[in-house]
Scaffold this motif. Structure first.
Motif, PDB file in Angstrom:
ATOM      1  N   LYS A 208       0.803  -1.220   0.000  1.00 28.06           N
ATOM      2  CA  LYS A 208       0.000   0.000   0.000  1.00 28.06           C
ATOM      3  C   LYS A 208       0.840   1.277   0.000  1.00 28.06           C
ATOM      4  CE  LYS A 208      -3.794  -2.281   2.439  1.00 28.06           C
ATOM      5  NZ  LYS A 208      -4.544  -2.378   3.727  1.00 28.06           N
ATOM      6  N   GLY A 209       2.164   1.135   0.122  1.00 25.54           N
ATOM      7  CA  GLY A 209       3.024   2.301   0.117  1.00 25.54           C
ATOM      8  C   GLY A 209       3.225   2.929   1.478  1.00 25.54           C
ATOM      9  N   ALA A 210       2.720   2.287   2.536  1.00 26.89           N
ATOM     10  CA  ALA A 210       2.964   2.804   3.883  1.00 26.89           C
ATOM     11  C   ALA A 210       4.431   2.623   4.264  1.00 26.89           C
ATOM     12  CB  ALA A 210       2.074   2.087   4.897  1.00 26.89           C
ATOM     13  N   LEU A 211       5.121   1.734   3.563  1.00 26.86           N
ATOM     14  CA  LEU A 211       6.552   1.496   3.753  1.00 26.86           C
ATOM     15  C   LEU A 211       7.267   1.637   2.419  1.00 26.86           C
ATOM     16  CD1 LEU A 211       6.475  -1.713   5.997  1.00 26.86           C
ATOM     17  CD2 LEU A 211       7.000   0.611   6.756  1.00 26.86           C
ATOM     18  N   ASP A 212       8.524   2.097   2.484  1.00 27.09           N
ATOM     19  CA  ASP A 212       9.378   2.165   1.298  1.00 27.09           C
ATOM     20  C   ASP A 212      10.346   0.992   1.239  1.00 27.09           C
ATOM     21  OD1 ASP A 212       8.391   4.814   0.543  1.00 27.09           O
ATOM     22  OD2 ASP A 212       9.535   5.532   2.280  1.00 27.09           O
ATOM     23  N   ALA A 213      10.570   0.364   2.391  1.00 26.43           N
ATOM     24  CA  ALA A 213      11.532  -0.724   2.476  1.00 26.43           C
ATOM     25  C   ALA A 213      11.168  -1.620   3.658  1.00 26.43           C
ATOM     26  CB  ALA A 213      12.953  -0.182   2.640  1.00 26.43           C
ATOM     27  N   VAL A 214      11.605  -2.852   3.571  1.00 23.54           N
ATOM     28  CA  VAL A 214      11.313  -3.845   4.604  1.00 23.54           C
ATOM     29  C   VAL A 214      12.512  -4.749   4.787  1.00 23.54           C
ATOM     30  CG1 VAL A 214      10.060  -6.005   5.011  1.00 23.54           C
ATOM     31  CG2 VAL A 214       8.802  -3.964   4.373  1.00 23.54           C
ATOM     32  N   GLU A 215      12.893  -4.980   6.032  1.00 26.58           N
ATOM     33  CA  GLU A 215      13.826  -6.072   6.303  1.00 26.58           C
ATOM     34  C   GLU A 215      13.102  -7.037   7.221  1.00 26.58           C
ATOM     35  OE1 GLU A 215      15.464  -7.157   9.161  1.00 26.58           O
ATOM     36  OE2 GLU A 215      14.716  -5.667  10.563  1.00 26.58           O
ATOM     37  N   PHE A 216      13.231  -8.333   6.907  1.00 21.43           N
ATOM     38  CA  PHE A 216      12.608  -9.310   7.792  1.00 21.43           C
ATOM     39  C   PHE A 216      13.640 -10.348   8.222  1.00 21.43           C
ATOM     40  CE2 PHE A 216       9.678 -12.999   8.608  1.00 21.43           C
ATOM     41  CZ  PHE A 216       9.308 -12.534   9.861  1.00 21.43           C
ATOM     42  N   VAL A 217      13.862 -11.366   7.433  1.00 18.87           N
ATOM     43  CA  VAL A 217      14.850 -12.387   7.831  1.00 18.87           C
ATOM     44  C   VAL A 217      15.804 -12.628   6.673  1.00 18.87           C
ATOM     45  CG1 VAL A 217      15.213 -14.742   8.675  1.00 18.87           C
ATOM     46  CG2 VAL A 217      13.217 -13.443   9.441  1.00 18.87           C
ATOM     47  N   GLY A 218      15.415 -13.512   5.775  1.00 17.88           N
ATOM     48  CA  GLY A 218      16.268 -13.869   4.649  1.00 17.88           C
ATOM     49  C   GLY A 218      15.439 -14.554   3.588  1.00 17.88           C
ATOM     50  N   PRO A 219      16.071 -15.149   2.587  1.00 17.86           N
ATOM     51  CA  PRO A 219      15.350 -15.670   1.427  1.00 17.86           C
ATOM     52  C   PRO A 219      14.195 -16.610   1.740  1.00 17.86           C
ATOM     53  CG  PRO A 219      17.697 -15.669   1.003  1.00 17.86           C
ATOM     54  CD  PRO A 219      17.535 -15.272   2.442  1.00 17.86           C
ATOM     55  N   LEU A 220      14.382 -17.549   2.653  1.00 16.58           N
ATOM     56  CA  LEU A 220      13.342 -18.544   2.914  1.00 16.58           C
ATOM     57  C   LEU A 220      12.065 -17.902   3.441  1.00 16.58           C
ATOM     58  CD1 LEU A 220      12.677 -21.540   2.852  1.00 16.58           C
ATOM     59  CD2 LEU A 220      13.610 -21.744   5.160  1.00 16.58           C
ATOM     60  N   ASP A 221      12.179 -17.050   4.449  1.00 16.56           N
ATOM     61  CA  ASP A 221      10.997 -16.389   5.005  1.00 16.56           C
ATOM     62  C   ASP A 221      10.495 -15.285   4.096  1.00 16.56           C
ATOM     63  OD1 ASP A 221      10.707 -17.927   7.289  1.00 16.56           O
ATOM     64  OD2 ASP A 221      12.138 -16.727   8.413  1.00 16.56           O
ATOM     65  N   ASP A 222      11.406 -14.550   3.469  1.00 14.23           N
ATOM     66  CA  ASP A 222      10.998 -13.455   2.591  1.00 14.23           C
ATOM     67  C   ASP A 222      10.189 -13.981   1.406  1.00 14.23           C
ATOM     68  OD1 ASP A 222      12.422 -11.935   4.339  1.00 14.23           O
ATOM     69  OD2 ASP A 222      13.981 -11.336   2.938  1.00 14.23           O
ATOM     70  N   GLU A 223      10.564 -15.142   0.904  1.00 14.12           N
ATOM     71  CA  GLU A 223       9.825 -15.750  -0.196  1.00 14.12           C
ATOM     72  C   GLU A 223       8.410 -16.113   0.251  1.00 14.12           C
ATOM     73  OE1 GLU A 223      10.574 -19.279  -3.485  1.00 14.12           O
ATOM     74  OE2 GLU A 223      11.055 -19.683  -1.390  1.00 14.12           O
ATOM     75  N   LYS A 224       8.282 -16.619   1.475  1.00 14.90           N
ATOM     76  CA  LYS A 224       6.962 -16.975   1.996  1.00 14.90           C
ATOM     77  C   LYS A 224       6.044 -15.756   2.072  1.00 14.90           C
ATOM     78  CE  LYS A 224       7.722 -21.373   2.898  1.00 14.90           C
ATOM     79  NZ  LYS A 224       6.977 -22.466   2.201  1.00 14.90           N
ATOM     80  N   LEU A 225       6.630 -14.603   2.370  1.00 16.00           N
ATOM     81  CA  LEU A 225       5.847 -13.370   2.456  1.00 16.00           C
ATOM     82  C   LEU A 225       5.647 -12.700   1.097  1.00 16.00           C
ATOM     83  CD1 LEU A 225       7.264 -11.733   5.725  1.00 16.00           C
ATOM     84  CD2 LEU A 225       5.234 -13.163   5.452  1.00 16.00           C
ATOM     85  N   SER A 226       6.286 -13.257   0.044  1.00 16.24           N
ATOM     86  CA  SER A 226       6.152 -12.737  -1.329  1.00 16.24           C
ATOM     87  C   SER A 226       6.584 -11.283  -1.454  1.00 16.24           C
ATOM     88  CB  SER A 226       4.698 -12.888  -1.814  1.00 16.24           C
ATOM     89  OG  SER A 226       4.302 -14.242  -1.797  1.00 16.24           O
ATOM     90  N   LEU A 227       7.611 -10.897  -0.727  1.00 16.30           N
ATOM     91  CA  LEU A 227       8.041  -9.498  -0.726  1.00 16.30           C
ATOM     92  C   LEU A 227       8.591  -9.063  -2.083  1.00 16.30           C
ATOM     93  CD1 LEU A 227       9.714  -9.324   2.805  1.00 16.30           C
ATOM     94  CD2 LEU A 227       7.420  -8.607   2.131  1.00 16.30           C
ATOM     95  N   GLN A 228       9.080 -10.006  -2.887  1.00 16.86           N
ATOM     96  CA  GLN A 228       9.633  -9.660  -4.191  1.00 16.86           C
ATOM     97  C   GLN A 228       8.580  -9.106  -5.142  1.00 16.86           C
ATOM     98  OE1 GLN A 228       9.007 -12.664  -3.109  1.00 16.86           O
ATOM     99  NE2 GLN A 228       8.236 -14.004  -4.733  1.00 16.86           N
TER     100      GLN A 228
END
Length: 367
Positions: A208-228
């Motif tokens: 929604k654009g409330a964030l410009d950037a996000v850090e979470f964990v790494g590839p395995l979890d980031d893929e689950k969240l579909s951040l790409q």
């Protein structure tokens, strides 16, 4: 030969008989106990939540069903970031969380998870087990009526997802970024506007654009969240999390009420579940990263200028907190002293080995 076969069968029978006797004996010696456990995480993050499931399963099986723990995902019994207080006041008997989420309560808690430019996973394990880490952190948790146990590590994390490229420190100015713990304090010194958002709200906030950037964990979890799907640029390294330890919190009164056998079982099961967590990331991050790149993620290394600026900002924050919080300084001095002592060895041995092997593999591909 027949004699050996007979003895083998007899031996197996004896073991089975012993097990059959041992289970009722344990049931007689130990009381039936049922606990509740709250996690910050949920099933959408299989490695993290799964390690809590492993812990509960091992407790139940090893106790012959006498000691059971019902696990609740984040938000089901208490909010994801409410686990620390819920365990302390015994709303639940135990919980799984990362202590740097509670930076606002006491920045010293961050040493239990990760601090900028700190220890990697192997070094963190060594500090907790062989250094003063566990002793010092238990002093920090004691006023909160919690007995803490390390329960795994993510390893070194990525630097996060960004809608635009980060070519200089100037590109960080005004950036609204989801981050946690100490990282937000340091990033704010270089112009970032940090936001602490629970895992379940990360994707919609970025979309929604409330964030410009996000850090979470790494590839395995980031893929689950579909951040790409909502941010293109994937940066490394995650200098604020050279590793990130996950912890088991146990209410001190609940722990004191347990038989010694169950107390030992908690220590063993948390260690086993923690090892499962780290190996899960180590085994699967590489392929997850390949899939992310194949789906459009663009890998970028943070410029040295940016890393240097963040390192300098971190030293400023540490100096301020050391002057303000005596317990913070006590843990900081010990933690960083351990880091400074071990880094040269890791660089000499493992760093040189990994660097050469990577170069050799690349050379082989070009032949």
């Amino acid at each position: 030969m027949k004699r050996r076969a007979f003895l083998g069968k007899a031996g197996l029978g004896a073991v089975a008989g012993t097990a059959a006797i041992a289970a009722p004996a344990m049931a007689q010696q130990n009381p039936k106990i049922s606990w509740k456990m709250a996690s910050t995480y949920g099933p959408n993050l299989p490695p993290l939540f799964g390690s809590a499931e492993v812990f509960c399963k091992m407790i139940e099986e090893a106790s012959g069903g006498q000691f059971t723990i019902r696990l609740y995902p984040g938000g089901e019994v208490v909010p994801g970031f409410g686990v620390l207080d819920a365990v302390g006041n015994r709303t639940v008997d135990c919980g799984q969380s990362a202590s740097y989420y509670y930076y606002g309560k006491d920045p010293t808690l961050c040493f239990d998870t990760a601090v900028p430019f700190g220890l990697n996973a192997r070094q963190m394990n060594a500090w907790m087990d062989q250094g003063d880490g566990l002793k010092l952190m238990r002093e920090v948790f004691a006023p909160r009526h919690i007995v803490n146990f390390p329960m795994g590590n993510t390893g070194t994390q990525m630097g996060g997802w960004y809608r635009k490229e980060i070519k200089s420190v100037a590109d960080l100015k005004g950036l609204k970024m989801r981050t946690a713990g100490f990282a937000g304090e340091v990033l704010s010194r270089v112009g970032v506007i940090p936001q602490q958002i629970s895992p379940g709200d990360i994707y919609p906030s970025l979309e929604k654009g409330a964030l410009d950037a996000v850090e979470f964990v790494g590839p395995l979890d980031d893929e689950k969240l579909s951040l790409q799907r909502v941010a293109k640029y994937y940066y490394y390294p995650g200098w604020w999390e050279g590793s990130a330890q996950v912890s088991l919190y146990v209410n001190e009164k609940a722990y004191a009420e347990l038989p010694k056998q169950y107390q030992s079982l908690i220590a063993l099961a948390s260690r086993y579940a923690g090892q499962q967590l780290l190996t899960d990331y180590d085994a699967h991050n590489a392929n997850a990263l390949r899939r992310l790149v194949a789906s459009g993620a663009e890998l970028r290394a943070f410029p040295v200028e940016v890393l240097d600026a963040c390192y300098d900002a971190a030293q400023e924050v540490y100096a301020e907190f050391n002057a303000k919080y005596p317990q913070f300084k006590k843990v900081y001095d010990n933690y960083m002293g351990f880091r400074d002592q071990t880094i040269p060895w890791f660089r000499l041995a493992e760093g040189s080995y990994d660097s050469y092997l990577n170069r050799a593999l690349n050379r082989a591909k070009q032949q």
